[in-house]
Write a protein that holds these residues in place. Structure first.
Motif, PDB file in Angstrom:
ATOM      1  N   ALA A   1      29.377 -58.152  22.413  1.00  0.00           N
ATOM      2  CA  ALA A   1      28.920 -58.007  23.796  1.00  0.00           C
ATOM      3  C   ALA A   1      29.579 -56.831  24.515  1.00  0.00           C
ATOM      4  N   ASP A   2      28.778 -56.139  25.322  1.00  0.00           N
ATOM      5  CA  ASP A   2      29.306 -55.130  26.242  1.00  0.00           C
ATOM      6  C   ASP A   2      29.527 -55.718  27.631  1.00  0.00           C
ATOM      7  N   LEU A   3      28.877 -56.848  27.890  1.00  0.00           N
ATOM      8  CA  LEU A   3      29.037 -57.582  29.151  1.00  0.00           C
ATOM      9  C   LEU A   3      28.722 -59.038  28.873  1.00  0.00           C
ATOM     10  N   ILE A   4      29.545 -59.941  29.394  1.00  0.00           N
ATOM     11  CA  ILE A   4      29.311 -61.384  29.255  1.00  0.00           C
ATOM     12  C   ILE A   4      29.108 -61.949  30.653  1.00  0.00           C
TER      13      ILE A   4
ATOM     14  N   PRO B   1      22.898 -51.515  26.294  1.00  0.00           N
ATOM     15  CA  PRO B   1      24.023 -52.434  26.442  1.00  0.00           C
ATOM     16  C   PRO B   1      23.660 -53.823  25.930  1.00  0.00           C
ATOM     17  N   ASN B   2      24.616 -54.437  25.276  1.00  0.00           N
ATOM     18  CA  ASN B   2      24.424 -55.769  24.701  1.00  0.00           C
ATOM     19  C   ASN B   2      25.007 -56.788  25.673  1.00  0.00           C
ATOM     20  N   VAL B   3      24.144 -57.543  26.359  1.00  0.00           N
ATOM     21  CA  VAL B   3      24.580 -58.473  27.396  1.00  0.00           C
ATOM     22  C   VAL B   3      24.409 -59.905  26.882  1.00  0.00           C
TER      23      VAL B   3
ATOM     24  N   LYS C   1      36.287 -61.334  22.429  1.00  0.00           N
ATOM     25  CA  LYS C   1      35.542 -60.195  22.966  1.00  0.00           C
ATOM     26  C   LYS C   1      36.331 -58.894  22.810  1.00  0.00           C
ATOM     27  N   LYS C   2      35.598 -57.778  22.915  1.00  0.00           N
ATOM     28  CA  LYS C   2      36.258 -56.476  22.948  1.00  0.00           C
ATOM     29  C   LYS C   2      37.096 -56.369  24.224  1.00  0.00           C
TER      30      LYS C   2
ATOM     31  N   LEU D   1      27.827 -50.754  34.361  1.00  0.00           N
ATOM     32  CA  LEU D   1      27.868 -50.717  32.897  1.00  0.00           C
ATOM     33  C   LEU D   1      27.036 -49.561  32.348  1.00  0.00           C
TER      34      LEU D   1
ATOM     35  N   GLN E   1      31.611 -61.144  20.231  1.00  0.00           N
ATOM     36  CA  GLN E   1      32.367 -59.958  19.805  1.00  0.00           C
ATOM     37  C   GLN E   1      31.574 -58.675  20.038  1.00  0.00           C
TER      38      GLN E   1
ATOM     39  N   THR F   1      35.290 -55.350  27.392  1.00  0.00           N
ATOM     40  CA  THR F   1      34.097 -56.098  27.821  1.00  0.00           C
ATOM     41  C   THR F   1      34.423 -56.996  29.006  1.00  0.00           C
TER      42      THR F   1
END
Length: 321
Positions: A81-84, A32-34, A103-104, A160, A79, A107
């Protein structure tokens, strides 16, 4: 037993390397991209997420998080990110607005302060007056609330990425143990400060949640709500407060030097210590949120007449990465 020809052996080695690199690449894609904001929160997320997540902090060390404006490259970061993860409580409004635009759709944006505190527990003060509508956001400096941040981060990462929930829970348990140790050490340090000296005058109103937790009182902050330098009348009022309360030292930040604070210290005849930090992590080997807080409390304790040795055994190392 048949012996492989050189060509066959080379082919097997090549296939093994191919599958090894393919697995590594797949693992990399699966992480996951945090995306995070201020350094203490970035460090918390890294400690709990460990090797299972990719973390990108977009607010650089030494930059005023209140006035930070995202740069164009941050658009791609948000853009992807899987979680911000943000502090919230209006600290990162430009970043929040940008994130909500780019963002998606799936997300989540996690605002830790808004989750950790009820609105009736938000604090307002000199730098964050109620009439401006923005509460003091420096929740993480109260380690009890910092522990709540860690629990929320753990739960969000588990939701997540359920496949790695056991590691997130183990990392969080270890990290919470370290925060509990820090919390106890802060109480011990403050206990060594003469009771009449347990007062804080700071450049910025960063310690509004910290002070009541540990039995201290913030009596003044030098930086006004508009983040400018204070005017002459405000300076004179602060000098008067310092003289009346007998505060032995006032505290600034080495990241944001203030000649006004030097002037206040001279005229009030007190020590000026410009080494506190509310969001910049110290250099290695203490490069962590816990290291930042241990350094703050040791500096504060010594300047106010206490014994900072209670911080000496606090483990400032990181876990999980």
């Amino acid at each position: 037993m048949k012996i492989l020809t050189n060509g066959a052996a080379m082919l097997l080695c090549a296939l093994a390397l191919f599958f090894h690199h393919s697995l590594l690449a797949a693992d990399g894609r699966a992480k996951p991209n945090v995306v995070t904001t201020v350094s203490p929160i970035t460090n918390m997320v890294r400690n709990i997420g460990g090797v299972h997540i990719k973390v990108t902090g977009i607010v650089p060390d030494g930059v005023d998080s209140h006035t930070f404006e995202p740069i164009p490259s941050d658009i791609k970061t948000l853009q992807a990110a899987d979680l911000i993860v943000m502090n919230g409580l209006d600290l990162e409004l430009p970043t929040l607005k940008l994130a909500q635009k780019v963002k998606k759709a799936a997300t989540p944006v996690l605002q830790l302060g808004n989750r950790a505190l009820k609105e009736e527990d938000w604090r307002y003060d000199f730098s964050f007056p109620r009439e401006h509508g923005h509460p003091n956001p420096h929740v993480w400096l109260d380690i009890e609330l910092g522990m709540r941040y860690a629990e929320i981060i753990r739960d969000e990462l588990t939701a997540l990425d359920p496949a790695n929930q056991a590691d997130y829970r183990a990392n969080a348990a270890a990290y919470l143990g370290k925060l509990q140790e820090l919390d106890r050490a802060i109480f011990a340090c403050v206990g060594t400060i003469p009771e009449e000296n347990r007062k804080l005058v700071t450049y910025h109103d960063s310690f509004a949640y910290f002070a009541p937790r540990y039995g201290m009182t913030v009596i003044a902050a030098v930086q006004p709500a508009d983040f400018a330098e204070p005017g002459p009348r405000e300076v004179m009022n602060i000098i008067k407060q310092i003289r009346e309360t007998g505060v032995p030292a006032i505290f600034g930040s080495e990241v944001f030097p203030s000649k006004v604070m030097e002037q206040i210290a001279r005229e009030a005849n007190v020590k000026f210590v410009d080494q506190l930090s509310d969001d910049e992590l110290p250099a290695p080997p203490h490069h962590s949120f816990i290291g930042m807080m241990a350094g703050n409390v040791a500096i504060m304790t010594e300047a106010l007449g206490g014994n900072p040795d209670c911080m000496a055994k606090v483990d400032t190392g990181n876990i999980g990465f």
